[in-house]
Design a protein around this motif. Sequence first.
Motif, mmCIF file in Angstrom:
data_model
loop_
_atom_site.group_PDB
_atom_site.id
_atom_site.type_symbol
_atom_site.label_atom_id
_atom_site.label_comp_id
_atom_site.label_asym_id
_atom_site.label_seq_id
_atom_site.Cartn_x
_atom_site.Cartn_y
_atom_site.Cartn_z
ATOM 1 N N ASN A 11 -13.824 5.581 -6.532
ATOM 2 C CA ASN A 11 -13.528 4.039 -6.730
ATOM 3 C C ASN A 11 -12.285 3.700 -6.191
ATOM 4 O OD1 ASN A 11 -16.186 3.314 -7.882
ATOM 5 N ND2 ASN A 11 -15.517 4.220 -9.632
ATOM 6 N N ARG A 12 -11.744 3.886 -4.844
ATOM 7 C CA ARG A 12 -10.462 3.475 -4.515
ATOM 8 C C ARG A 12 -10.804 3.512 -2.952
ATOM 9 N NH1 ARG A 12 -6.275 8.524 -5.237
ATOM 10 N NH2 ARG A 12 -6.895 9.558 -3.483
ATOM 11 N N PHE A 13 -9.761 2.467 -2.512
ATOM 12 C CA PHE A 13 -9.700 2.461 -0.993
ATOM 13 C C PHE A 13 -8.507 3.471 -0.607
ATOM 14 C CE2 PHE A 13 -11.732 -1.693 -2.088
ATOM 15 C CZ PHE A 13 -12.569 -1.608 -1.202
ATOM 16 N N GLU A 14 -8.479 3.876 0.417
ATOM 17 C CA GLU A 14 -7.542 5.019 0.908
ATOM 18 C C GLU A 14 -7.064 4.799 2.337
ATOM 19 O OE1 GLU A 14 -9.088 8.688 -2.033
ATOM 20 O OE2 GLU A 14 -9.864 8.616 0.328
ATOM 21 N N LEU A 15 -5.874 5.182 2.327
ATOM 22 C CA LEU A 15 -5.232 5.119 3.797
ATOM 23 C C LEU A 15 -4.118 6.068 3.938
ATOM 24 C CD1 LEU A 15 -4.807 3.588 6.583
ATOM 25 C CD2 LEU A 15 -2.740 2.094 5.413
ATOM 26 N N ASP A 16 -4.487 6.887 4.895
ATOM 27 C CA ASP A 16 -3.787 8.384 5.090
ATOM 28 C C ASP A 16 -2.902 8.004 6.004
ATOM 29 O OD1 ASP A 16 -5.508 10.089 3.828
ATOM 30 O OD2 ASP A 16 -7.132 9.910 5.406
ATOM 31 N N VAL A 17 -1.421 8.394 5.755
ATOM 32 C CA VAL A 17 -0.290 8.218 6.296
ATOM 33 C C VAL A 17 0.557 9.439 6.413
ATOM 34 C CG1 VAL A 17 1.493 6.675 6.970
ATOM 35 C CG2 VAL A 17 -0.388 5.771 5.872
ATOM 36 N N ASP A 18 1.043 10.073 7.480
ATOM 37 C CA ASP A 18 1.853 11.000 7.715
ATOM 38 C C ASP A 18 1.507 12.228 6.592
ATOM 39 O OD1 ASP A 18 3.167 9.640 9.340
ATOM 40 O OD2 ASP A 18 4.724 8.849 8.286
ATOM 41 N N GLU A 39 -1.043 1.952 -5.163
ATOM 42 C CA GLU A 39 -0.222 2.739 -5.191
ATOM 43 C C GLU A 39 0.197 3.295 -3.678
ATOM 44 O OE1 GLU A 39 0.712 7.056 -7.487
ATOM 45 O OE2 GLU A 39 0.124 5.195 -8.551
ATOM 46 N N THR A 40 1.651 3.274 -3.605
ATOM 47 C CA THR A 40 1.984 4.026 -2.183
ATOM 48 C C THR A 40 2.944 5.080 -2.422
ATOM 49 O OG1 THR A 40 1.791 1.818 -1.198
ATOM 50 C CG2 THR A 40 3.141 3.511 0.058
ATOM 51 N N PRO A 41 2.743 6.335 -1.980
ATOM 52 C CA PRO A 41 3.352 7.500 -1.966
ATOM 53 C C PRO A 41 5.075 6.754 -1.954
ATOM 54 C CG PRO A 41 1.557 8.279 -1.090
ATOM 55 C CD PRO A 41 1.571 6.685 -0.983
ATOM 56 N N ARG A 42 6.080 7.554 -2.877
ATOM 57 C CA ARG A 42 7.209 7.255 -2.580
ATOM 58 C C ARG A 42 7.965 7.235 -1.161
ATOM 59 N NH1 ARG A 42 10.301 6.276 -6.532
ATOM 60 N NH2 ARG A 42 9.014 7.247 -8.151
ATOM 61 N N ALA A 43 7.559 8.195 -0.422
ATOM 62 C CA ALA A 43 8.066 8.506 0.600
ATOM 63 C C ALA A 43 7.538 7.604 2.096
ATOM 64 C CB ALA A 43 7.726 10.025 1.289
ATOM 65 N N LEU A 44 6.405 6.743 1.426
ATOM 66 C CA LEU A 44 6.057 5.637 2.456
ATOM 67 C C LEU A 44 6.819 4.327 2.003
ATOM 68 C CD1 LEU A 44 2.370 7.182 2.748
ATOM 69 C CD2 LEU A 44 4.266 7.682 4.439
ATOM 70 N N ARG A 45 7.170 4.179 1.150
ATOM 71 C CA ARG A 45 7.385 2.878 0.509
ATOM 72 C C ARG A 45 8.345 2.088 1.589
ATOM 73 N NH1 ARG A 45 7.590 4.336 -5.896
ATOM 74 N NH2 ARG A 45 5.250 5.024 -5.786
ATOM 75 N N GLY A 46 8.198 0.813 1.622
ATOM 76 C CA GLY A 46 8.969 -0.017 2.388
ATOM 77 C C GLY A 46 8.658 -0.098 3.831
ATOM 78 N N ARG A 47 7.445 0.329 4.242
ATOM 79 C CA ARG A 47 6.958 0.433 5.597
ATOM 80 C C ARG A 47 5.698 -0.604 5.925
ATOM 81 N NH1 ARG A 47 6.241 6.833 6.754
ATOM 82 N NH2 ARG A 47 5.088 5.760 8.286
ATOM 83 N N GLY A 48 5.431 -1.474 4.991
ATOM 84 C CA GLY A 48 4.409 -2.191 4.990
ATOM 85 C C GLY A 48 2.957 -1.436 4.861
ATOM 86 N N ILE A 49 2.891 -0.188 4.319
ATOM 87 C CA ILE A 49 1.903 0.742 4.177
ATOM 88 C C ILE A 49 0.576 -0.089 3.097
ATOM 89 C CG2 ILE A 49 0.716 3.175 3.485
ATOM 90 C CD1 ILE A 49 2.571 2.983 5.877
ATOM 91 N N ALA A 50 1.290 -0.482 1.949
ATOM 92 C CA ALA A 50 0.396 -1.360 0.910
ATOM 93 C C ALA A 50 -0.208 -2.502 1.668
ATOM 94 C CB ALA A 50 1.169 -1.483 -0.262
ATOM 95 N N SER A 51 0.345 -3.182 2.277
ATOM 96 C CA SER A 51 -0.202 -4.333 2.797
ATOM 97 C C SER A 51 -1.173 -4.026 3.820
ATOM 98 C CB SER A 51 0.889 -5.067 3.494
ATOM 99 O OG SER A 51 1.882 -5.767 2.839
#
Length: 90
Positions: A11-18, A39-51
Amino acid sequence: MAAVRDNKAQNRFELDVDGAVAFANYRATPAAVIITHTETPRALRGRGIASELIRGALELIRADGRKVIAGCGFVVDYLRRNPEFADLTG
């Protein structure tokens, strides 16, 4: 960048990054998808991943013919900033 996928088993949408996974938990009803947590992993924050994750999730919800209910603040803010998805909230 990978495409957003609907992991129905969890029950979640997912996006694989790095090698990490950003995700948005949801509850589904016959007419709507209630996004409850993003939720965005800490290492990926600030890059627009959640958007990017939420945009992909909203496109999947639209393709499925359902509405969205924003159950977390990030999605509320995203919908406010992106009026092209207003058709999904009414």
